[in-house]
Design a protein around this motif. Sequence first.
Motif, PDB file in Angstrom:
ATOM      1  N   GLU A  93      34.607   6.035  -3.319  1.00 49.08           N
ATOM      2  CA  GLU A  93      35.415   5.359  -4.332  1.00 49.08           C
ATOM      3  C   GLU A  93      35.341   3.848  -4.090  1.00 49.08           C
ATOM      4  O   GLU A  93      35.721   3.358  -3.028  1.00 49.08           O
ATOM      5  N   SER A  94      34.810   3.072  -5.078  1.00 49.03           N
ATOM      6  CA  SER A  94      34.593   1.639  -4.842  1.00 49.03           C
ATOM      7  C   SER A  94      35.358   0.751  -5.801  1.00 49.03           C
ATOM      8  O   SER A  94      35.126  -0.442  -5.832  1.00 49.03           O
ATOM      9  N   PHE A 133      38.202  -1.582  -7.405  1.00 48.33           N
ATOM     10  CA  PHE A 133      39.065  -2.587  -6.784  1.00 48.33           C
ATOM     11  C   PHE A 133      40.459  -2.016  -6.549  1.00 48.33           C
ATOM     12  O   PHE A 133      41.092  -2.265  -5.516  1.00 48.33           O
ATOM     13  N   THR A 134      40.940  -1.177  -7.499  1.00 45.21           N
ATOM     14  CA  THR A 134      42.291  -0.606  -7.382  1.00 45.21           C
ATOM     15  C   THR A 134      42.399   0.275  -6.147  1.00 45.21           C
ATOM     16  O   THR A 134      43.358   0.193  -5.372  1.00 45.21           O
ATOM     17  N   ALA A 135      41.368   1.151  -5.958  1.00 47.78           N
ATOM     18  CA  ALA A 135      41.404   2.069  -4.819  1.00 47.78           C
ATOM     19  C   ALA A 135      41.347   1.310  -3.495  1.00 47.78           C
ATOM     20  O   ALA A 135      42.078   1.610  -2.547  1.00 47.78           O
ATOM     21  N   VAL A 136      40.448   0.310  -3.428  1.00 47.57           N
ATOM     22  CA  VAL A 136      40.307  -0.475  -2.194  1.00 47.57           C
ATOM     23  C   VAL A 136      41.610  -1.213  -1.890  1.00 47.57           C
ATOM     24  O   VAL A 136      42.124  -1.190  -0.766  1.00 47.57           O
ATOM     25  N   SER A 137      42.152  -1.880  -2.923  1.00 49.25           N
ATOM     26  CA  SER A 137      43.378  -2.648  -2.732  1.00 49.25           C
ATOM     27  C   SER A 137      44.527  -1.747  -2.297  1.00 49.25           C
ATOM     28  O   SER A 137      45.308  -2.090  -1.404  1.00 49.25           O
ATOM     29  N   LYS A 138      44.635  -0.576  -2.921  1.00 45.13           N
ATOM     30  CA  LYS A 138      45.719   0.349  -2.598  1.00 45.13           C
ATOM     31  C   LYS A 138      45.643   0.797  -1.136  1.00 45.13           C
ATOM     32  O   LYS A 138      46.640   0.850  -0.416  1.00 45.13           O
ATOM     33  N   ALA A 139      44.393   1.131  -0.699  1.00 41.59           N
ATOM     34  CA  ALA A 139      44.216   1.589   0.684  1.00 41.59           C
ATOM     35  C   ALA A 139      44.564   0.486   1.677  1.00 41.59           C
ATOM     36  O   ALA A 139      45.228   0.726   2.699  1.00 41.59           O
TER      37      ALA A 139
END
Length: 710
Positions: free
Chosen positions: A89-90, A92-98
């Motif tokens: 999963e790349s 921006f939302t997923a990265v920022s959330k993690a």
Amino acid sequence: MANLDIEQAKILVVDDEYRLLTSLEALLVAQGFDVTTALGGLNACEALKQDSFDLVLLDLNMPDIDGHQVMDFVAENNMDPAIIVVSGESSFTAVSKALRRGAYDYLRKPYDSAELINTTRNCLQKVMLEKAHHQMQARLQKSEELHRYIVNSSPDVVFMLDRQGRFTFLNRKVETLLGYSKQDLLGKSYETIIEAEDIDRANYIFTEHGKKRDGAWSSELRLKVKKNEHASRHFEITFFPIERKVKINGEESLQVVGTYGTARDITERKEAEEFINFQAYHDLLTRLPNRSLFKDRLNLAMAQAKRNDNQVAVMFLDLDRFKVINDSLGHAMGDRLLQAVSMRLDNVIRKCDTLSRFGGDEFTLLLPNINSAEDARIIAKKVINTLKEPFILGEHEVFVGVSIGISMFPTAGDTVDQLIQNADVAMYHVKSRGKDGYQFFSPSMEVADSNRIKLEREIRRALENNEFKVFYQPQINAKTNDVIGVEALVRWQHPTRGLVFPGEFLPLAEETKLLTDISEWVLNSACQEVQGWINNGHPNIRLSVNFSPLQVEHPRFVDHLLETLERNNFPATNLEVEITENAIMNDLDQMTKKLNRLSEHGVTIAIDDFGTGYSSLNYLRKLPIHTLKVDQSFVKDIEETMGDACIVNAIVNMAHGLKLNIVAEGVETEVQLQYLKDLGCQELQGFYFGRAEPGEVILSRLESPHAKIA
């Protein structure tokens, strides 16, 4: 763990793909790590209940419980393992959330093994360092010697600051990494070694974060190198508050008396990240933005245009003749040409504009904040003019043109993809009318483009289904009226429309590069058929075949032609190659070599549509030209205007002076016929003698008693 032995750390690897899980396990075990695996989120939560781990390598997308829920489980149960997300999963939302949930780092699948190991080690070193810190606080009073050993053995700079931010302690690593001795810095403010551009951020971190005093906090800062005042290195700096019990009004309380911290050199990682980021958004050959960055900037420009009530222009640029140069001189020269083109274009655009390489020999140009289409027109003309000048590639001087399509926001589209697509459509309209120009998009082009796609699909199918037919138009000896040759012409036997003439499909075939396939089919078919006539009593019949500039400019044009003749056992002396003046003048030196090779094999050369192009005596003198074909536009109006008759007179007289054969095309009337005969025109061709017909019709005419063969 006080000795920072990260191989003793316990790692939990979580993923829902068994093969990837075992692969990660094997990779980490090979590095000496203690690894436990969990297949899916539920198993991960169970494992975390049963045991404590220093690090969790966690996938995000899992069917039972996803990675975000696992991170919530860790937080709710006050567990403290470090977490590195390893996911496909790349967004921006997923990265920022993690990262907001406390992940140490985020690695994208497919991961690079070396990067994963390096990130794991760095993370574990931080974990171990924090554990060592807590242990050290408890044991500091008991073992000052152990404390100093740990600090001085650290791979990082270890420091202490007083409440005013002055250095009170530094380990030996500061000299190794930055060149400062302890004496250089003790008693001085931390600002002494902070890069000027980062001082404000450093002050904010020290004062604002320092007020909270709620455990460790980290930030990235650039520190100056002593021996080179213009050089700096990137460090990840972690701070811990130093607290002591003090009595105030007889009551004991904890008070912050300073700051303890570590500075880890991450310069190589930052440089790698910057390079990876550059790769993601730039074309490495030309160093220009790529289509991803172009789309981002276009999206921003559109938003600004809406706010400011102005316009945006998108240009789609396609280099003319690039493929010929690339094939002729090689890909290395082609790459050099693309670099030279990008540099030249960069010099004619504004600083606020974005020039992008979209792929191959295609470029896009974004013009934000313009007032009208006229602004875009001015830039388009500058681009065309700057690319007209020759490019010097080693010992070669080459010329390229450019076809430009322009779409305006908001009239030609209100989305990124729409604007780019419509600029592309407009560019193809430039290509279809002769290249080297510009065109603004208009809604009528959408219908034409839809029809173009349908026609292109039908042409491809026609090639597969053998729907094309070769027709032949007789060429007549003006003195004897004998049929001395035939010109091969293509027709399309469409399954529903019937016989389709070349004007309806050849322009699109040339634009889509299908013309080469059609022309090769025509040459091969005509050679096979006319070879039969030659073997059956008509040994001197001449076959004339037209070749497009696209074919003639190909580096292997002569080789392909001679191979076709050899394959069909067709005599080279019976073939006449018809090419236009424009094809010759595109690259006179290369054309001279090619035509001389053909002439050496006995092939005759004819200039088709003579008088409509350059009409330069210079190339007629240099090249092995045998025949000039007078364009039918000059022949057509012989009876009506003496102007065109004078042009025909001049062409015929010039040809006689150069001892060249003359063929007049488009002869339709007795008056035209007689006029041309009186001028001394040797050969004639046109509807007066018959339209183009299938091979069997022409053969029957050749074999009739009234037809003479030269």
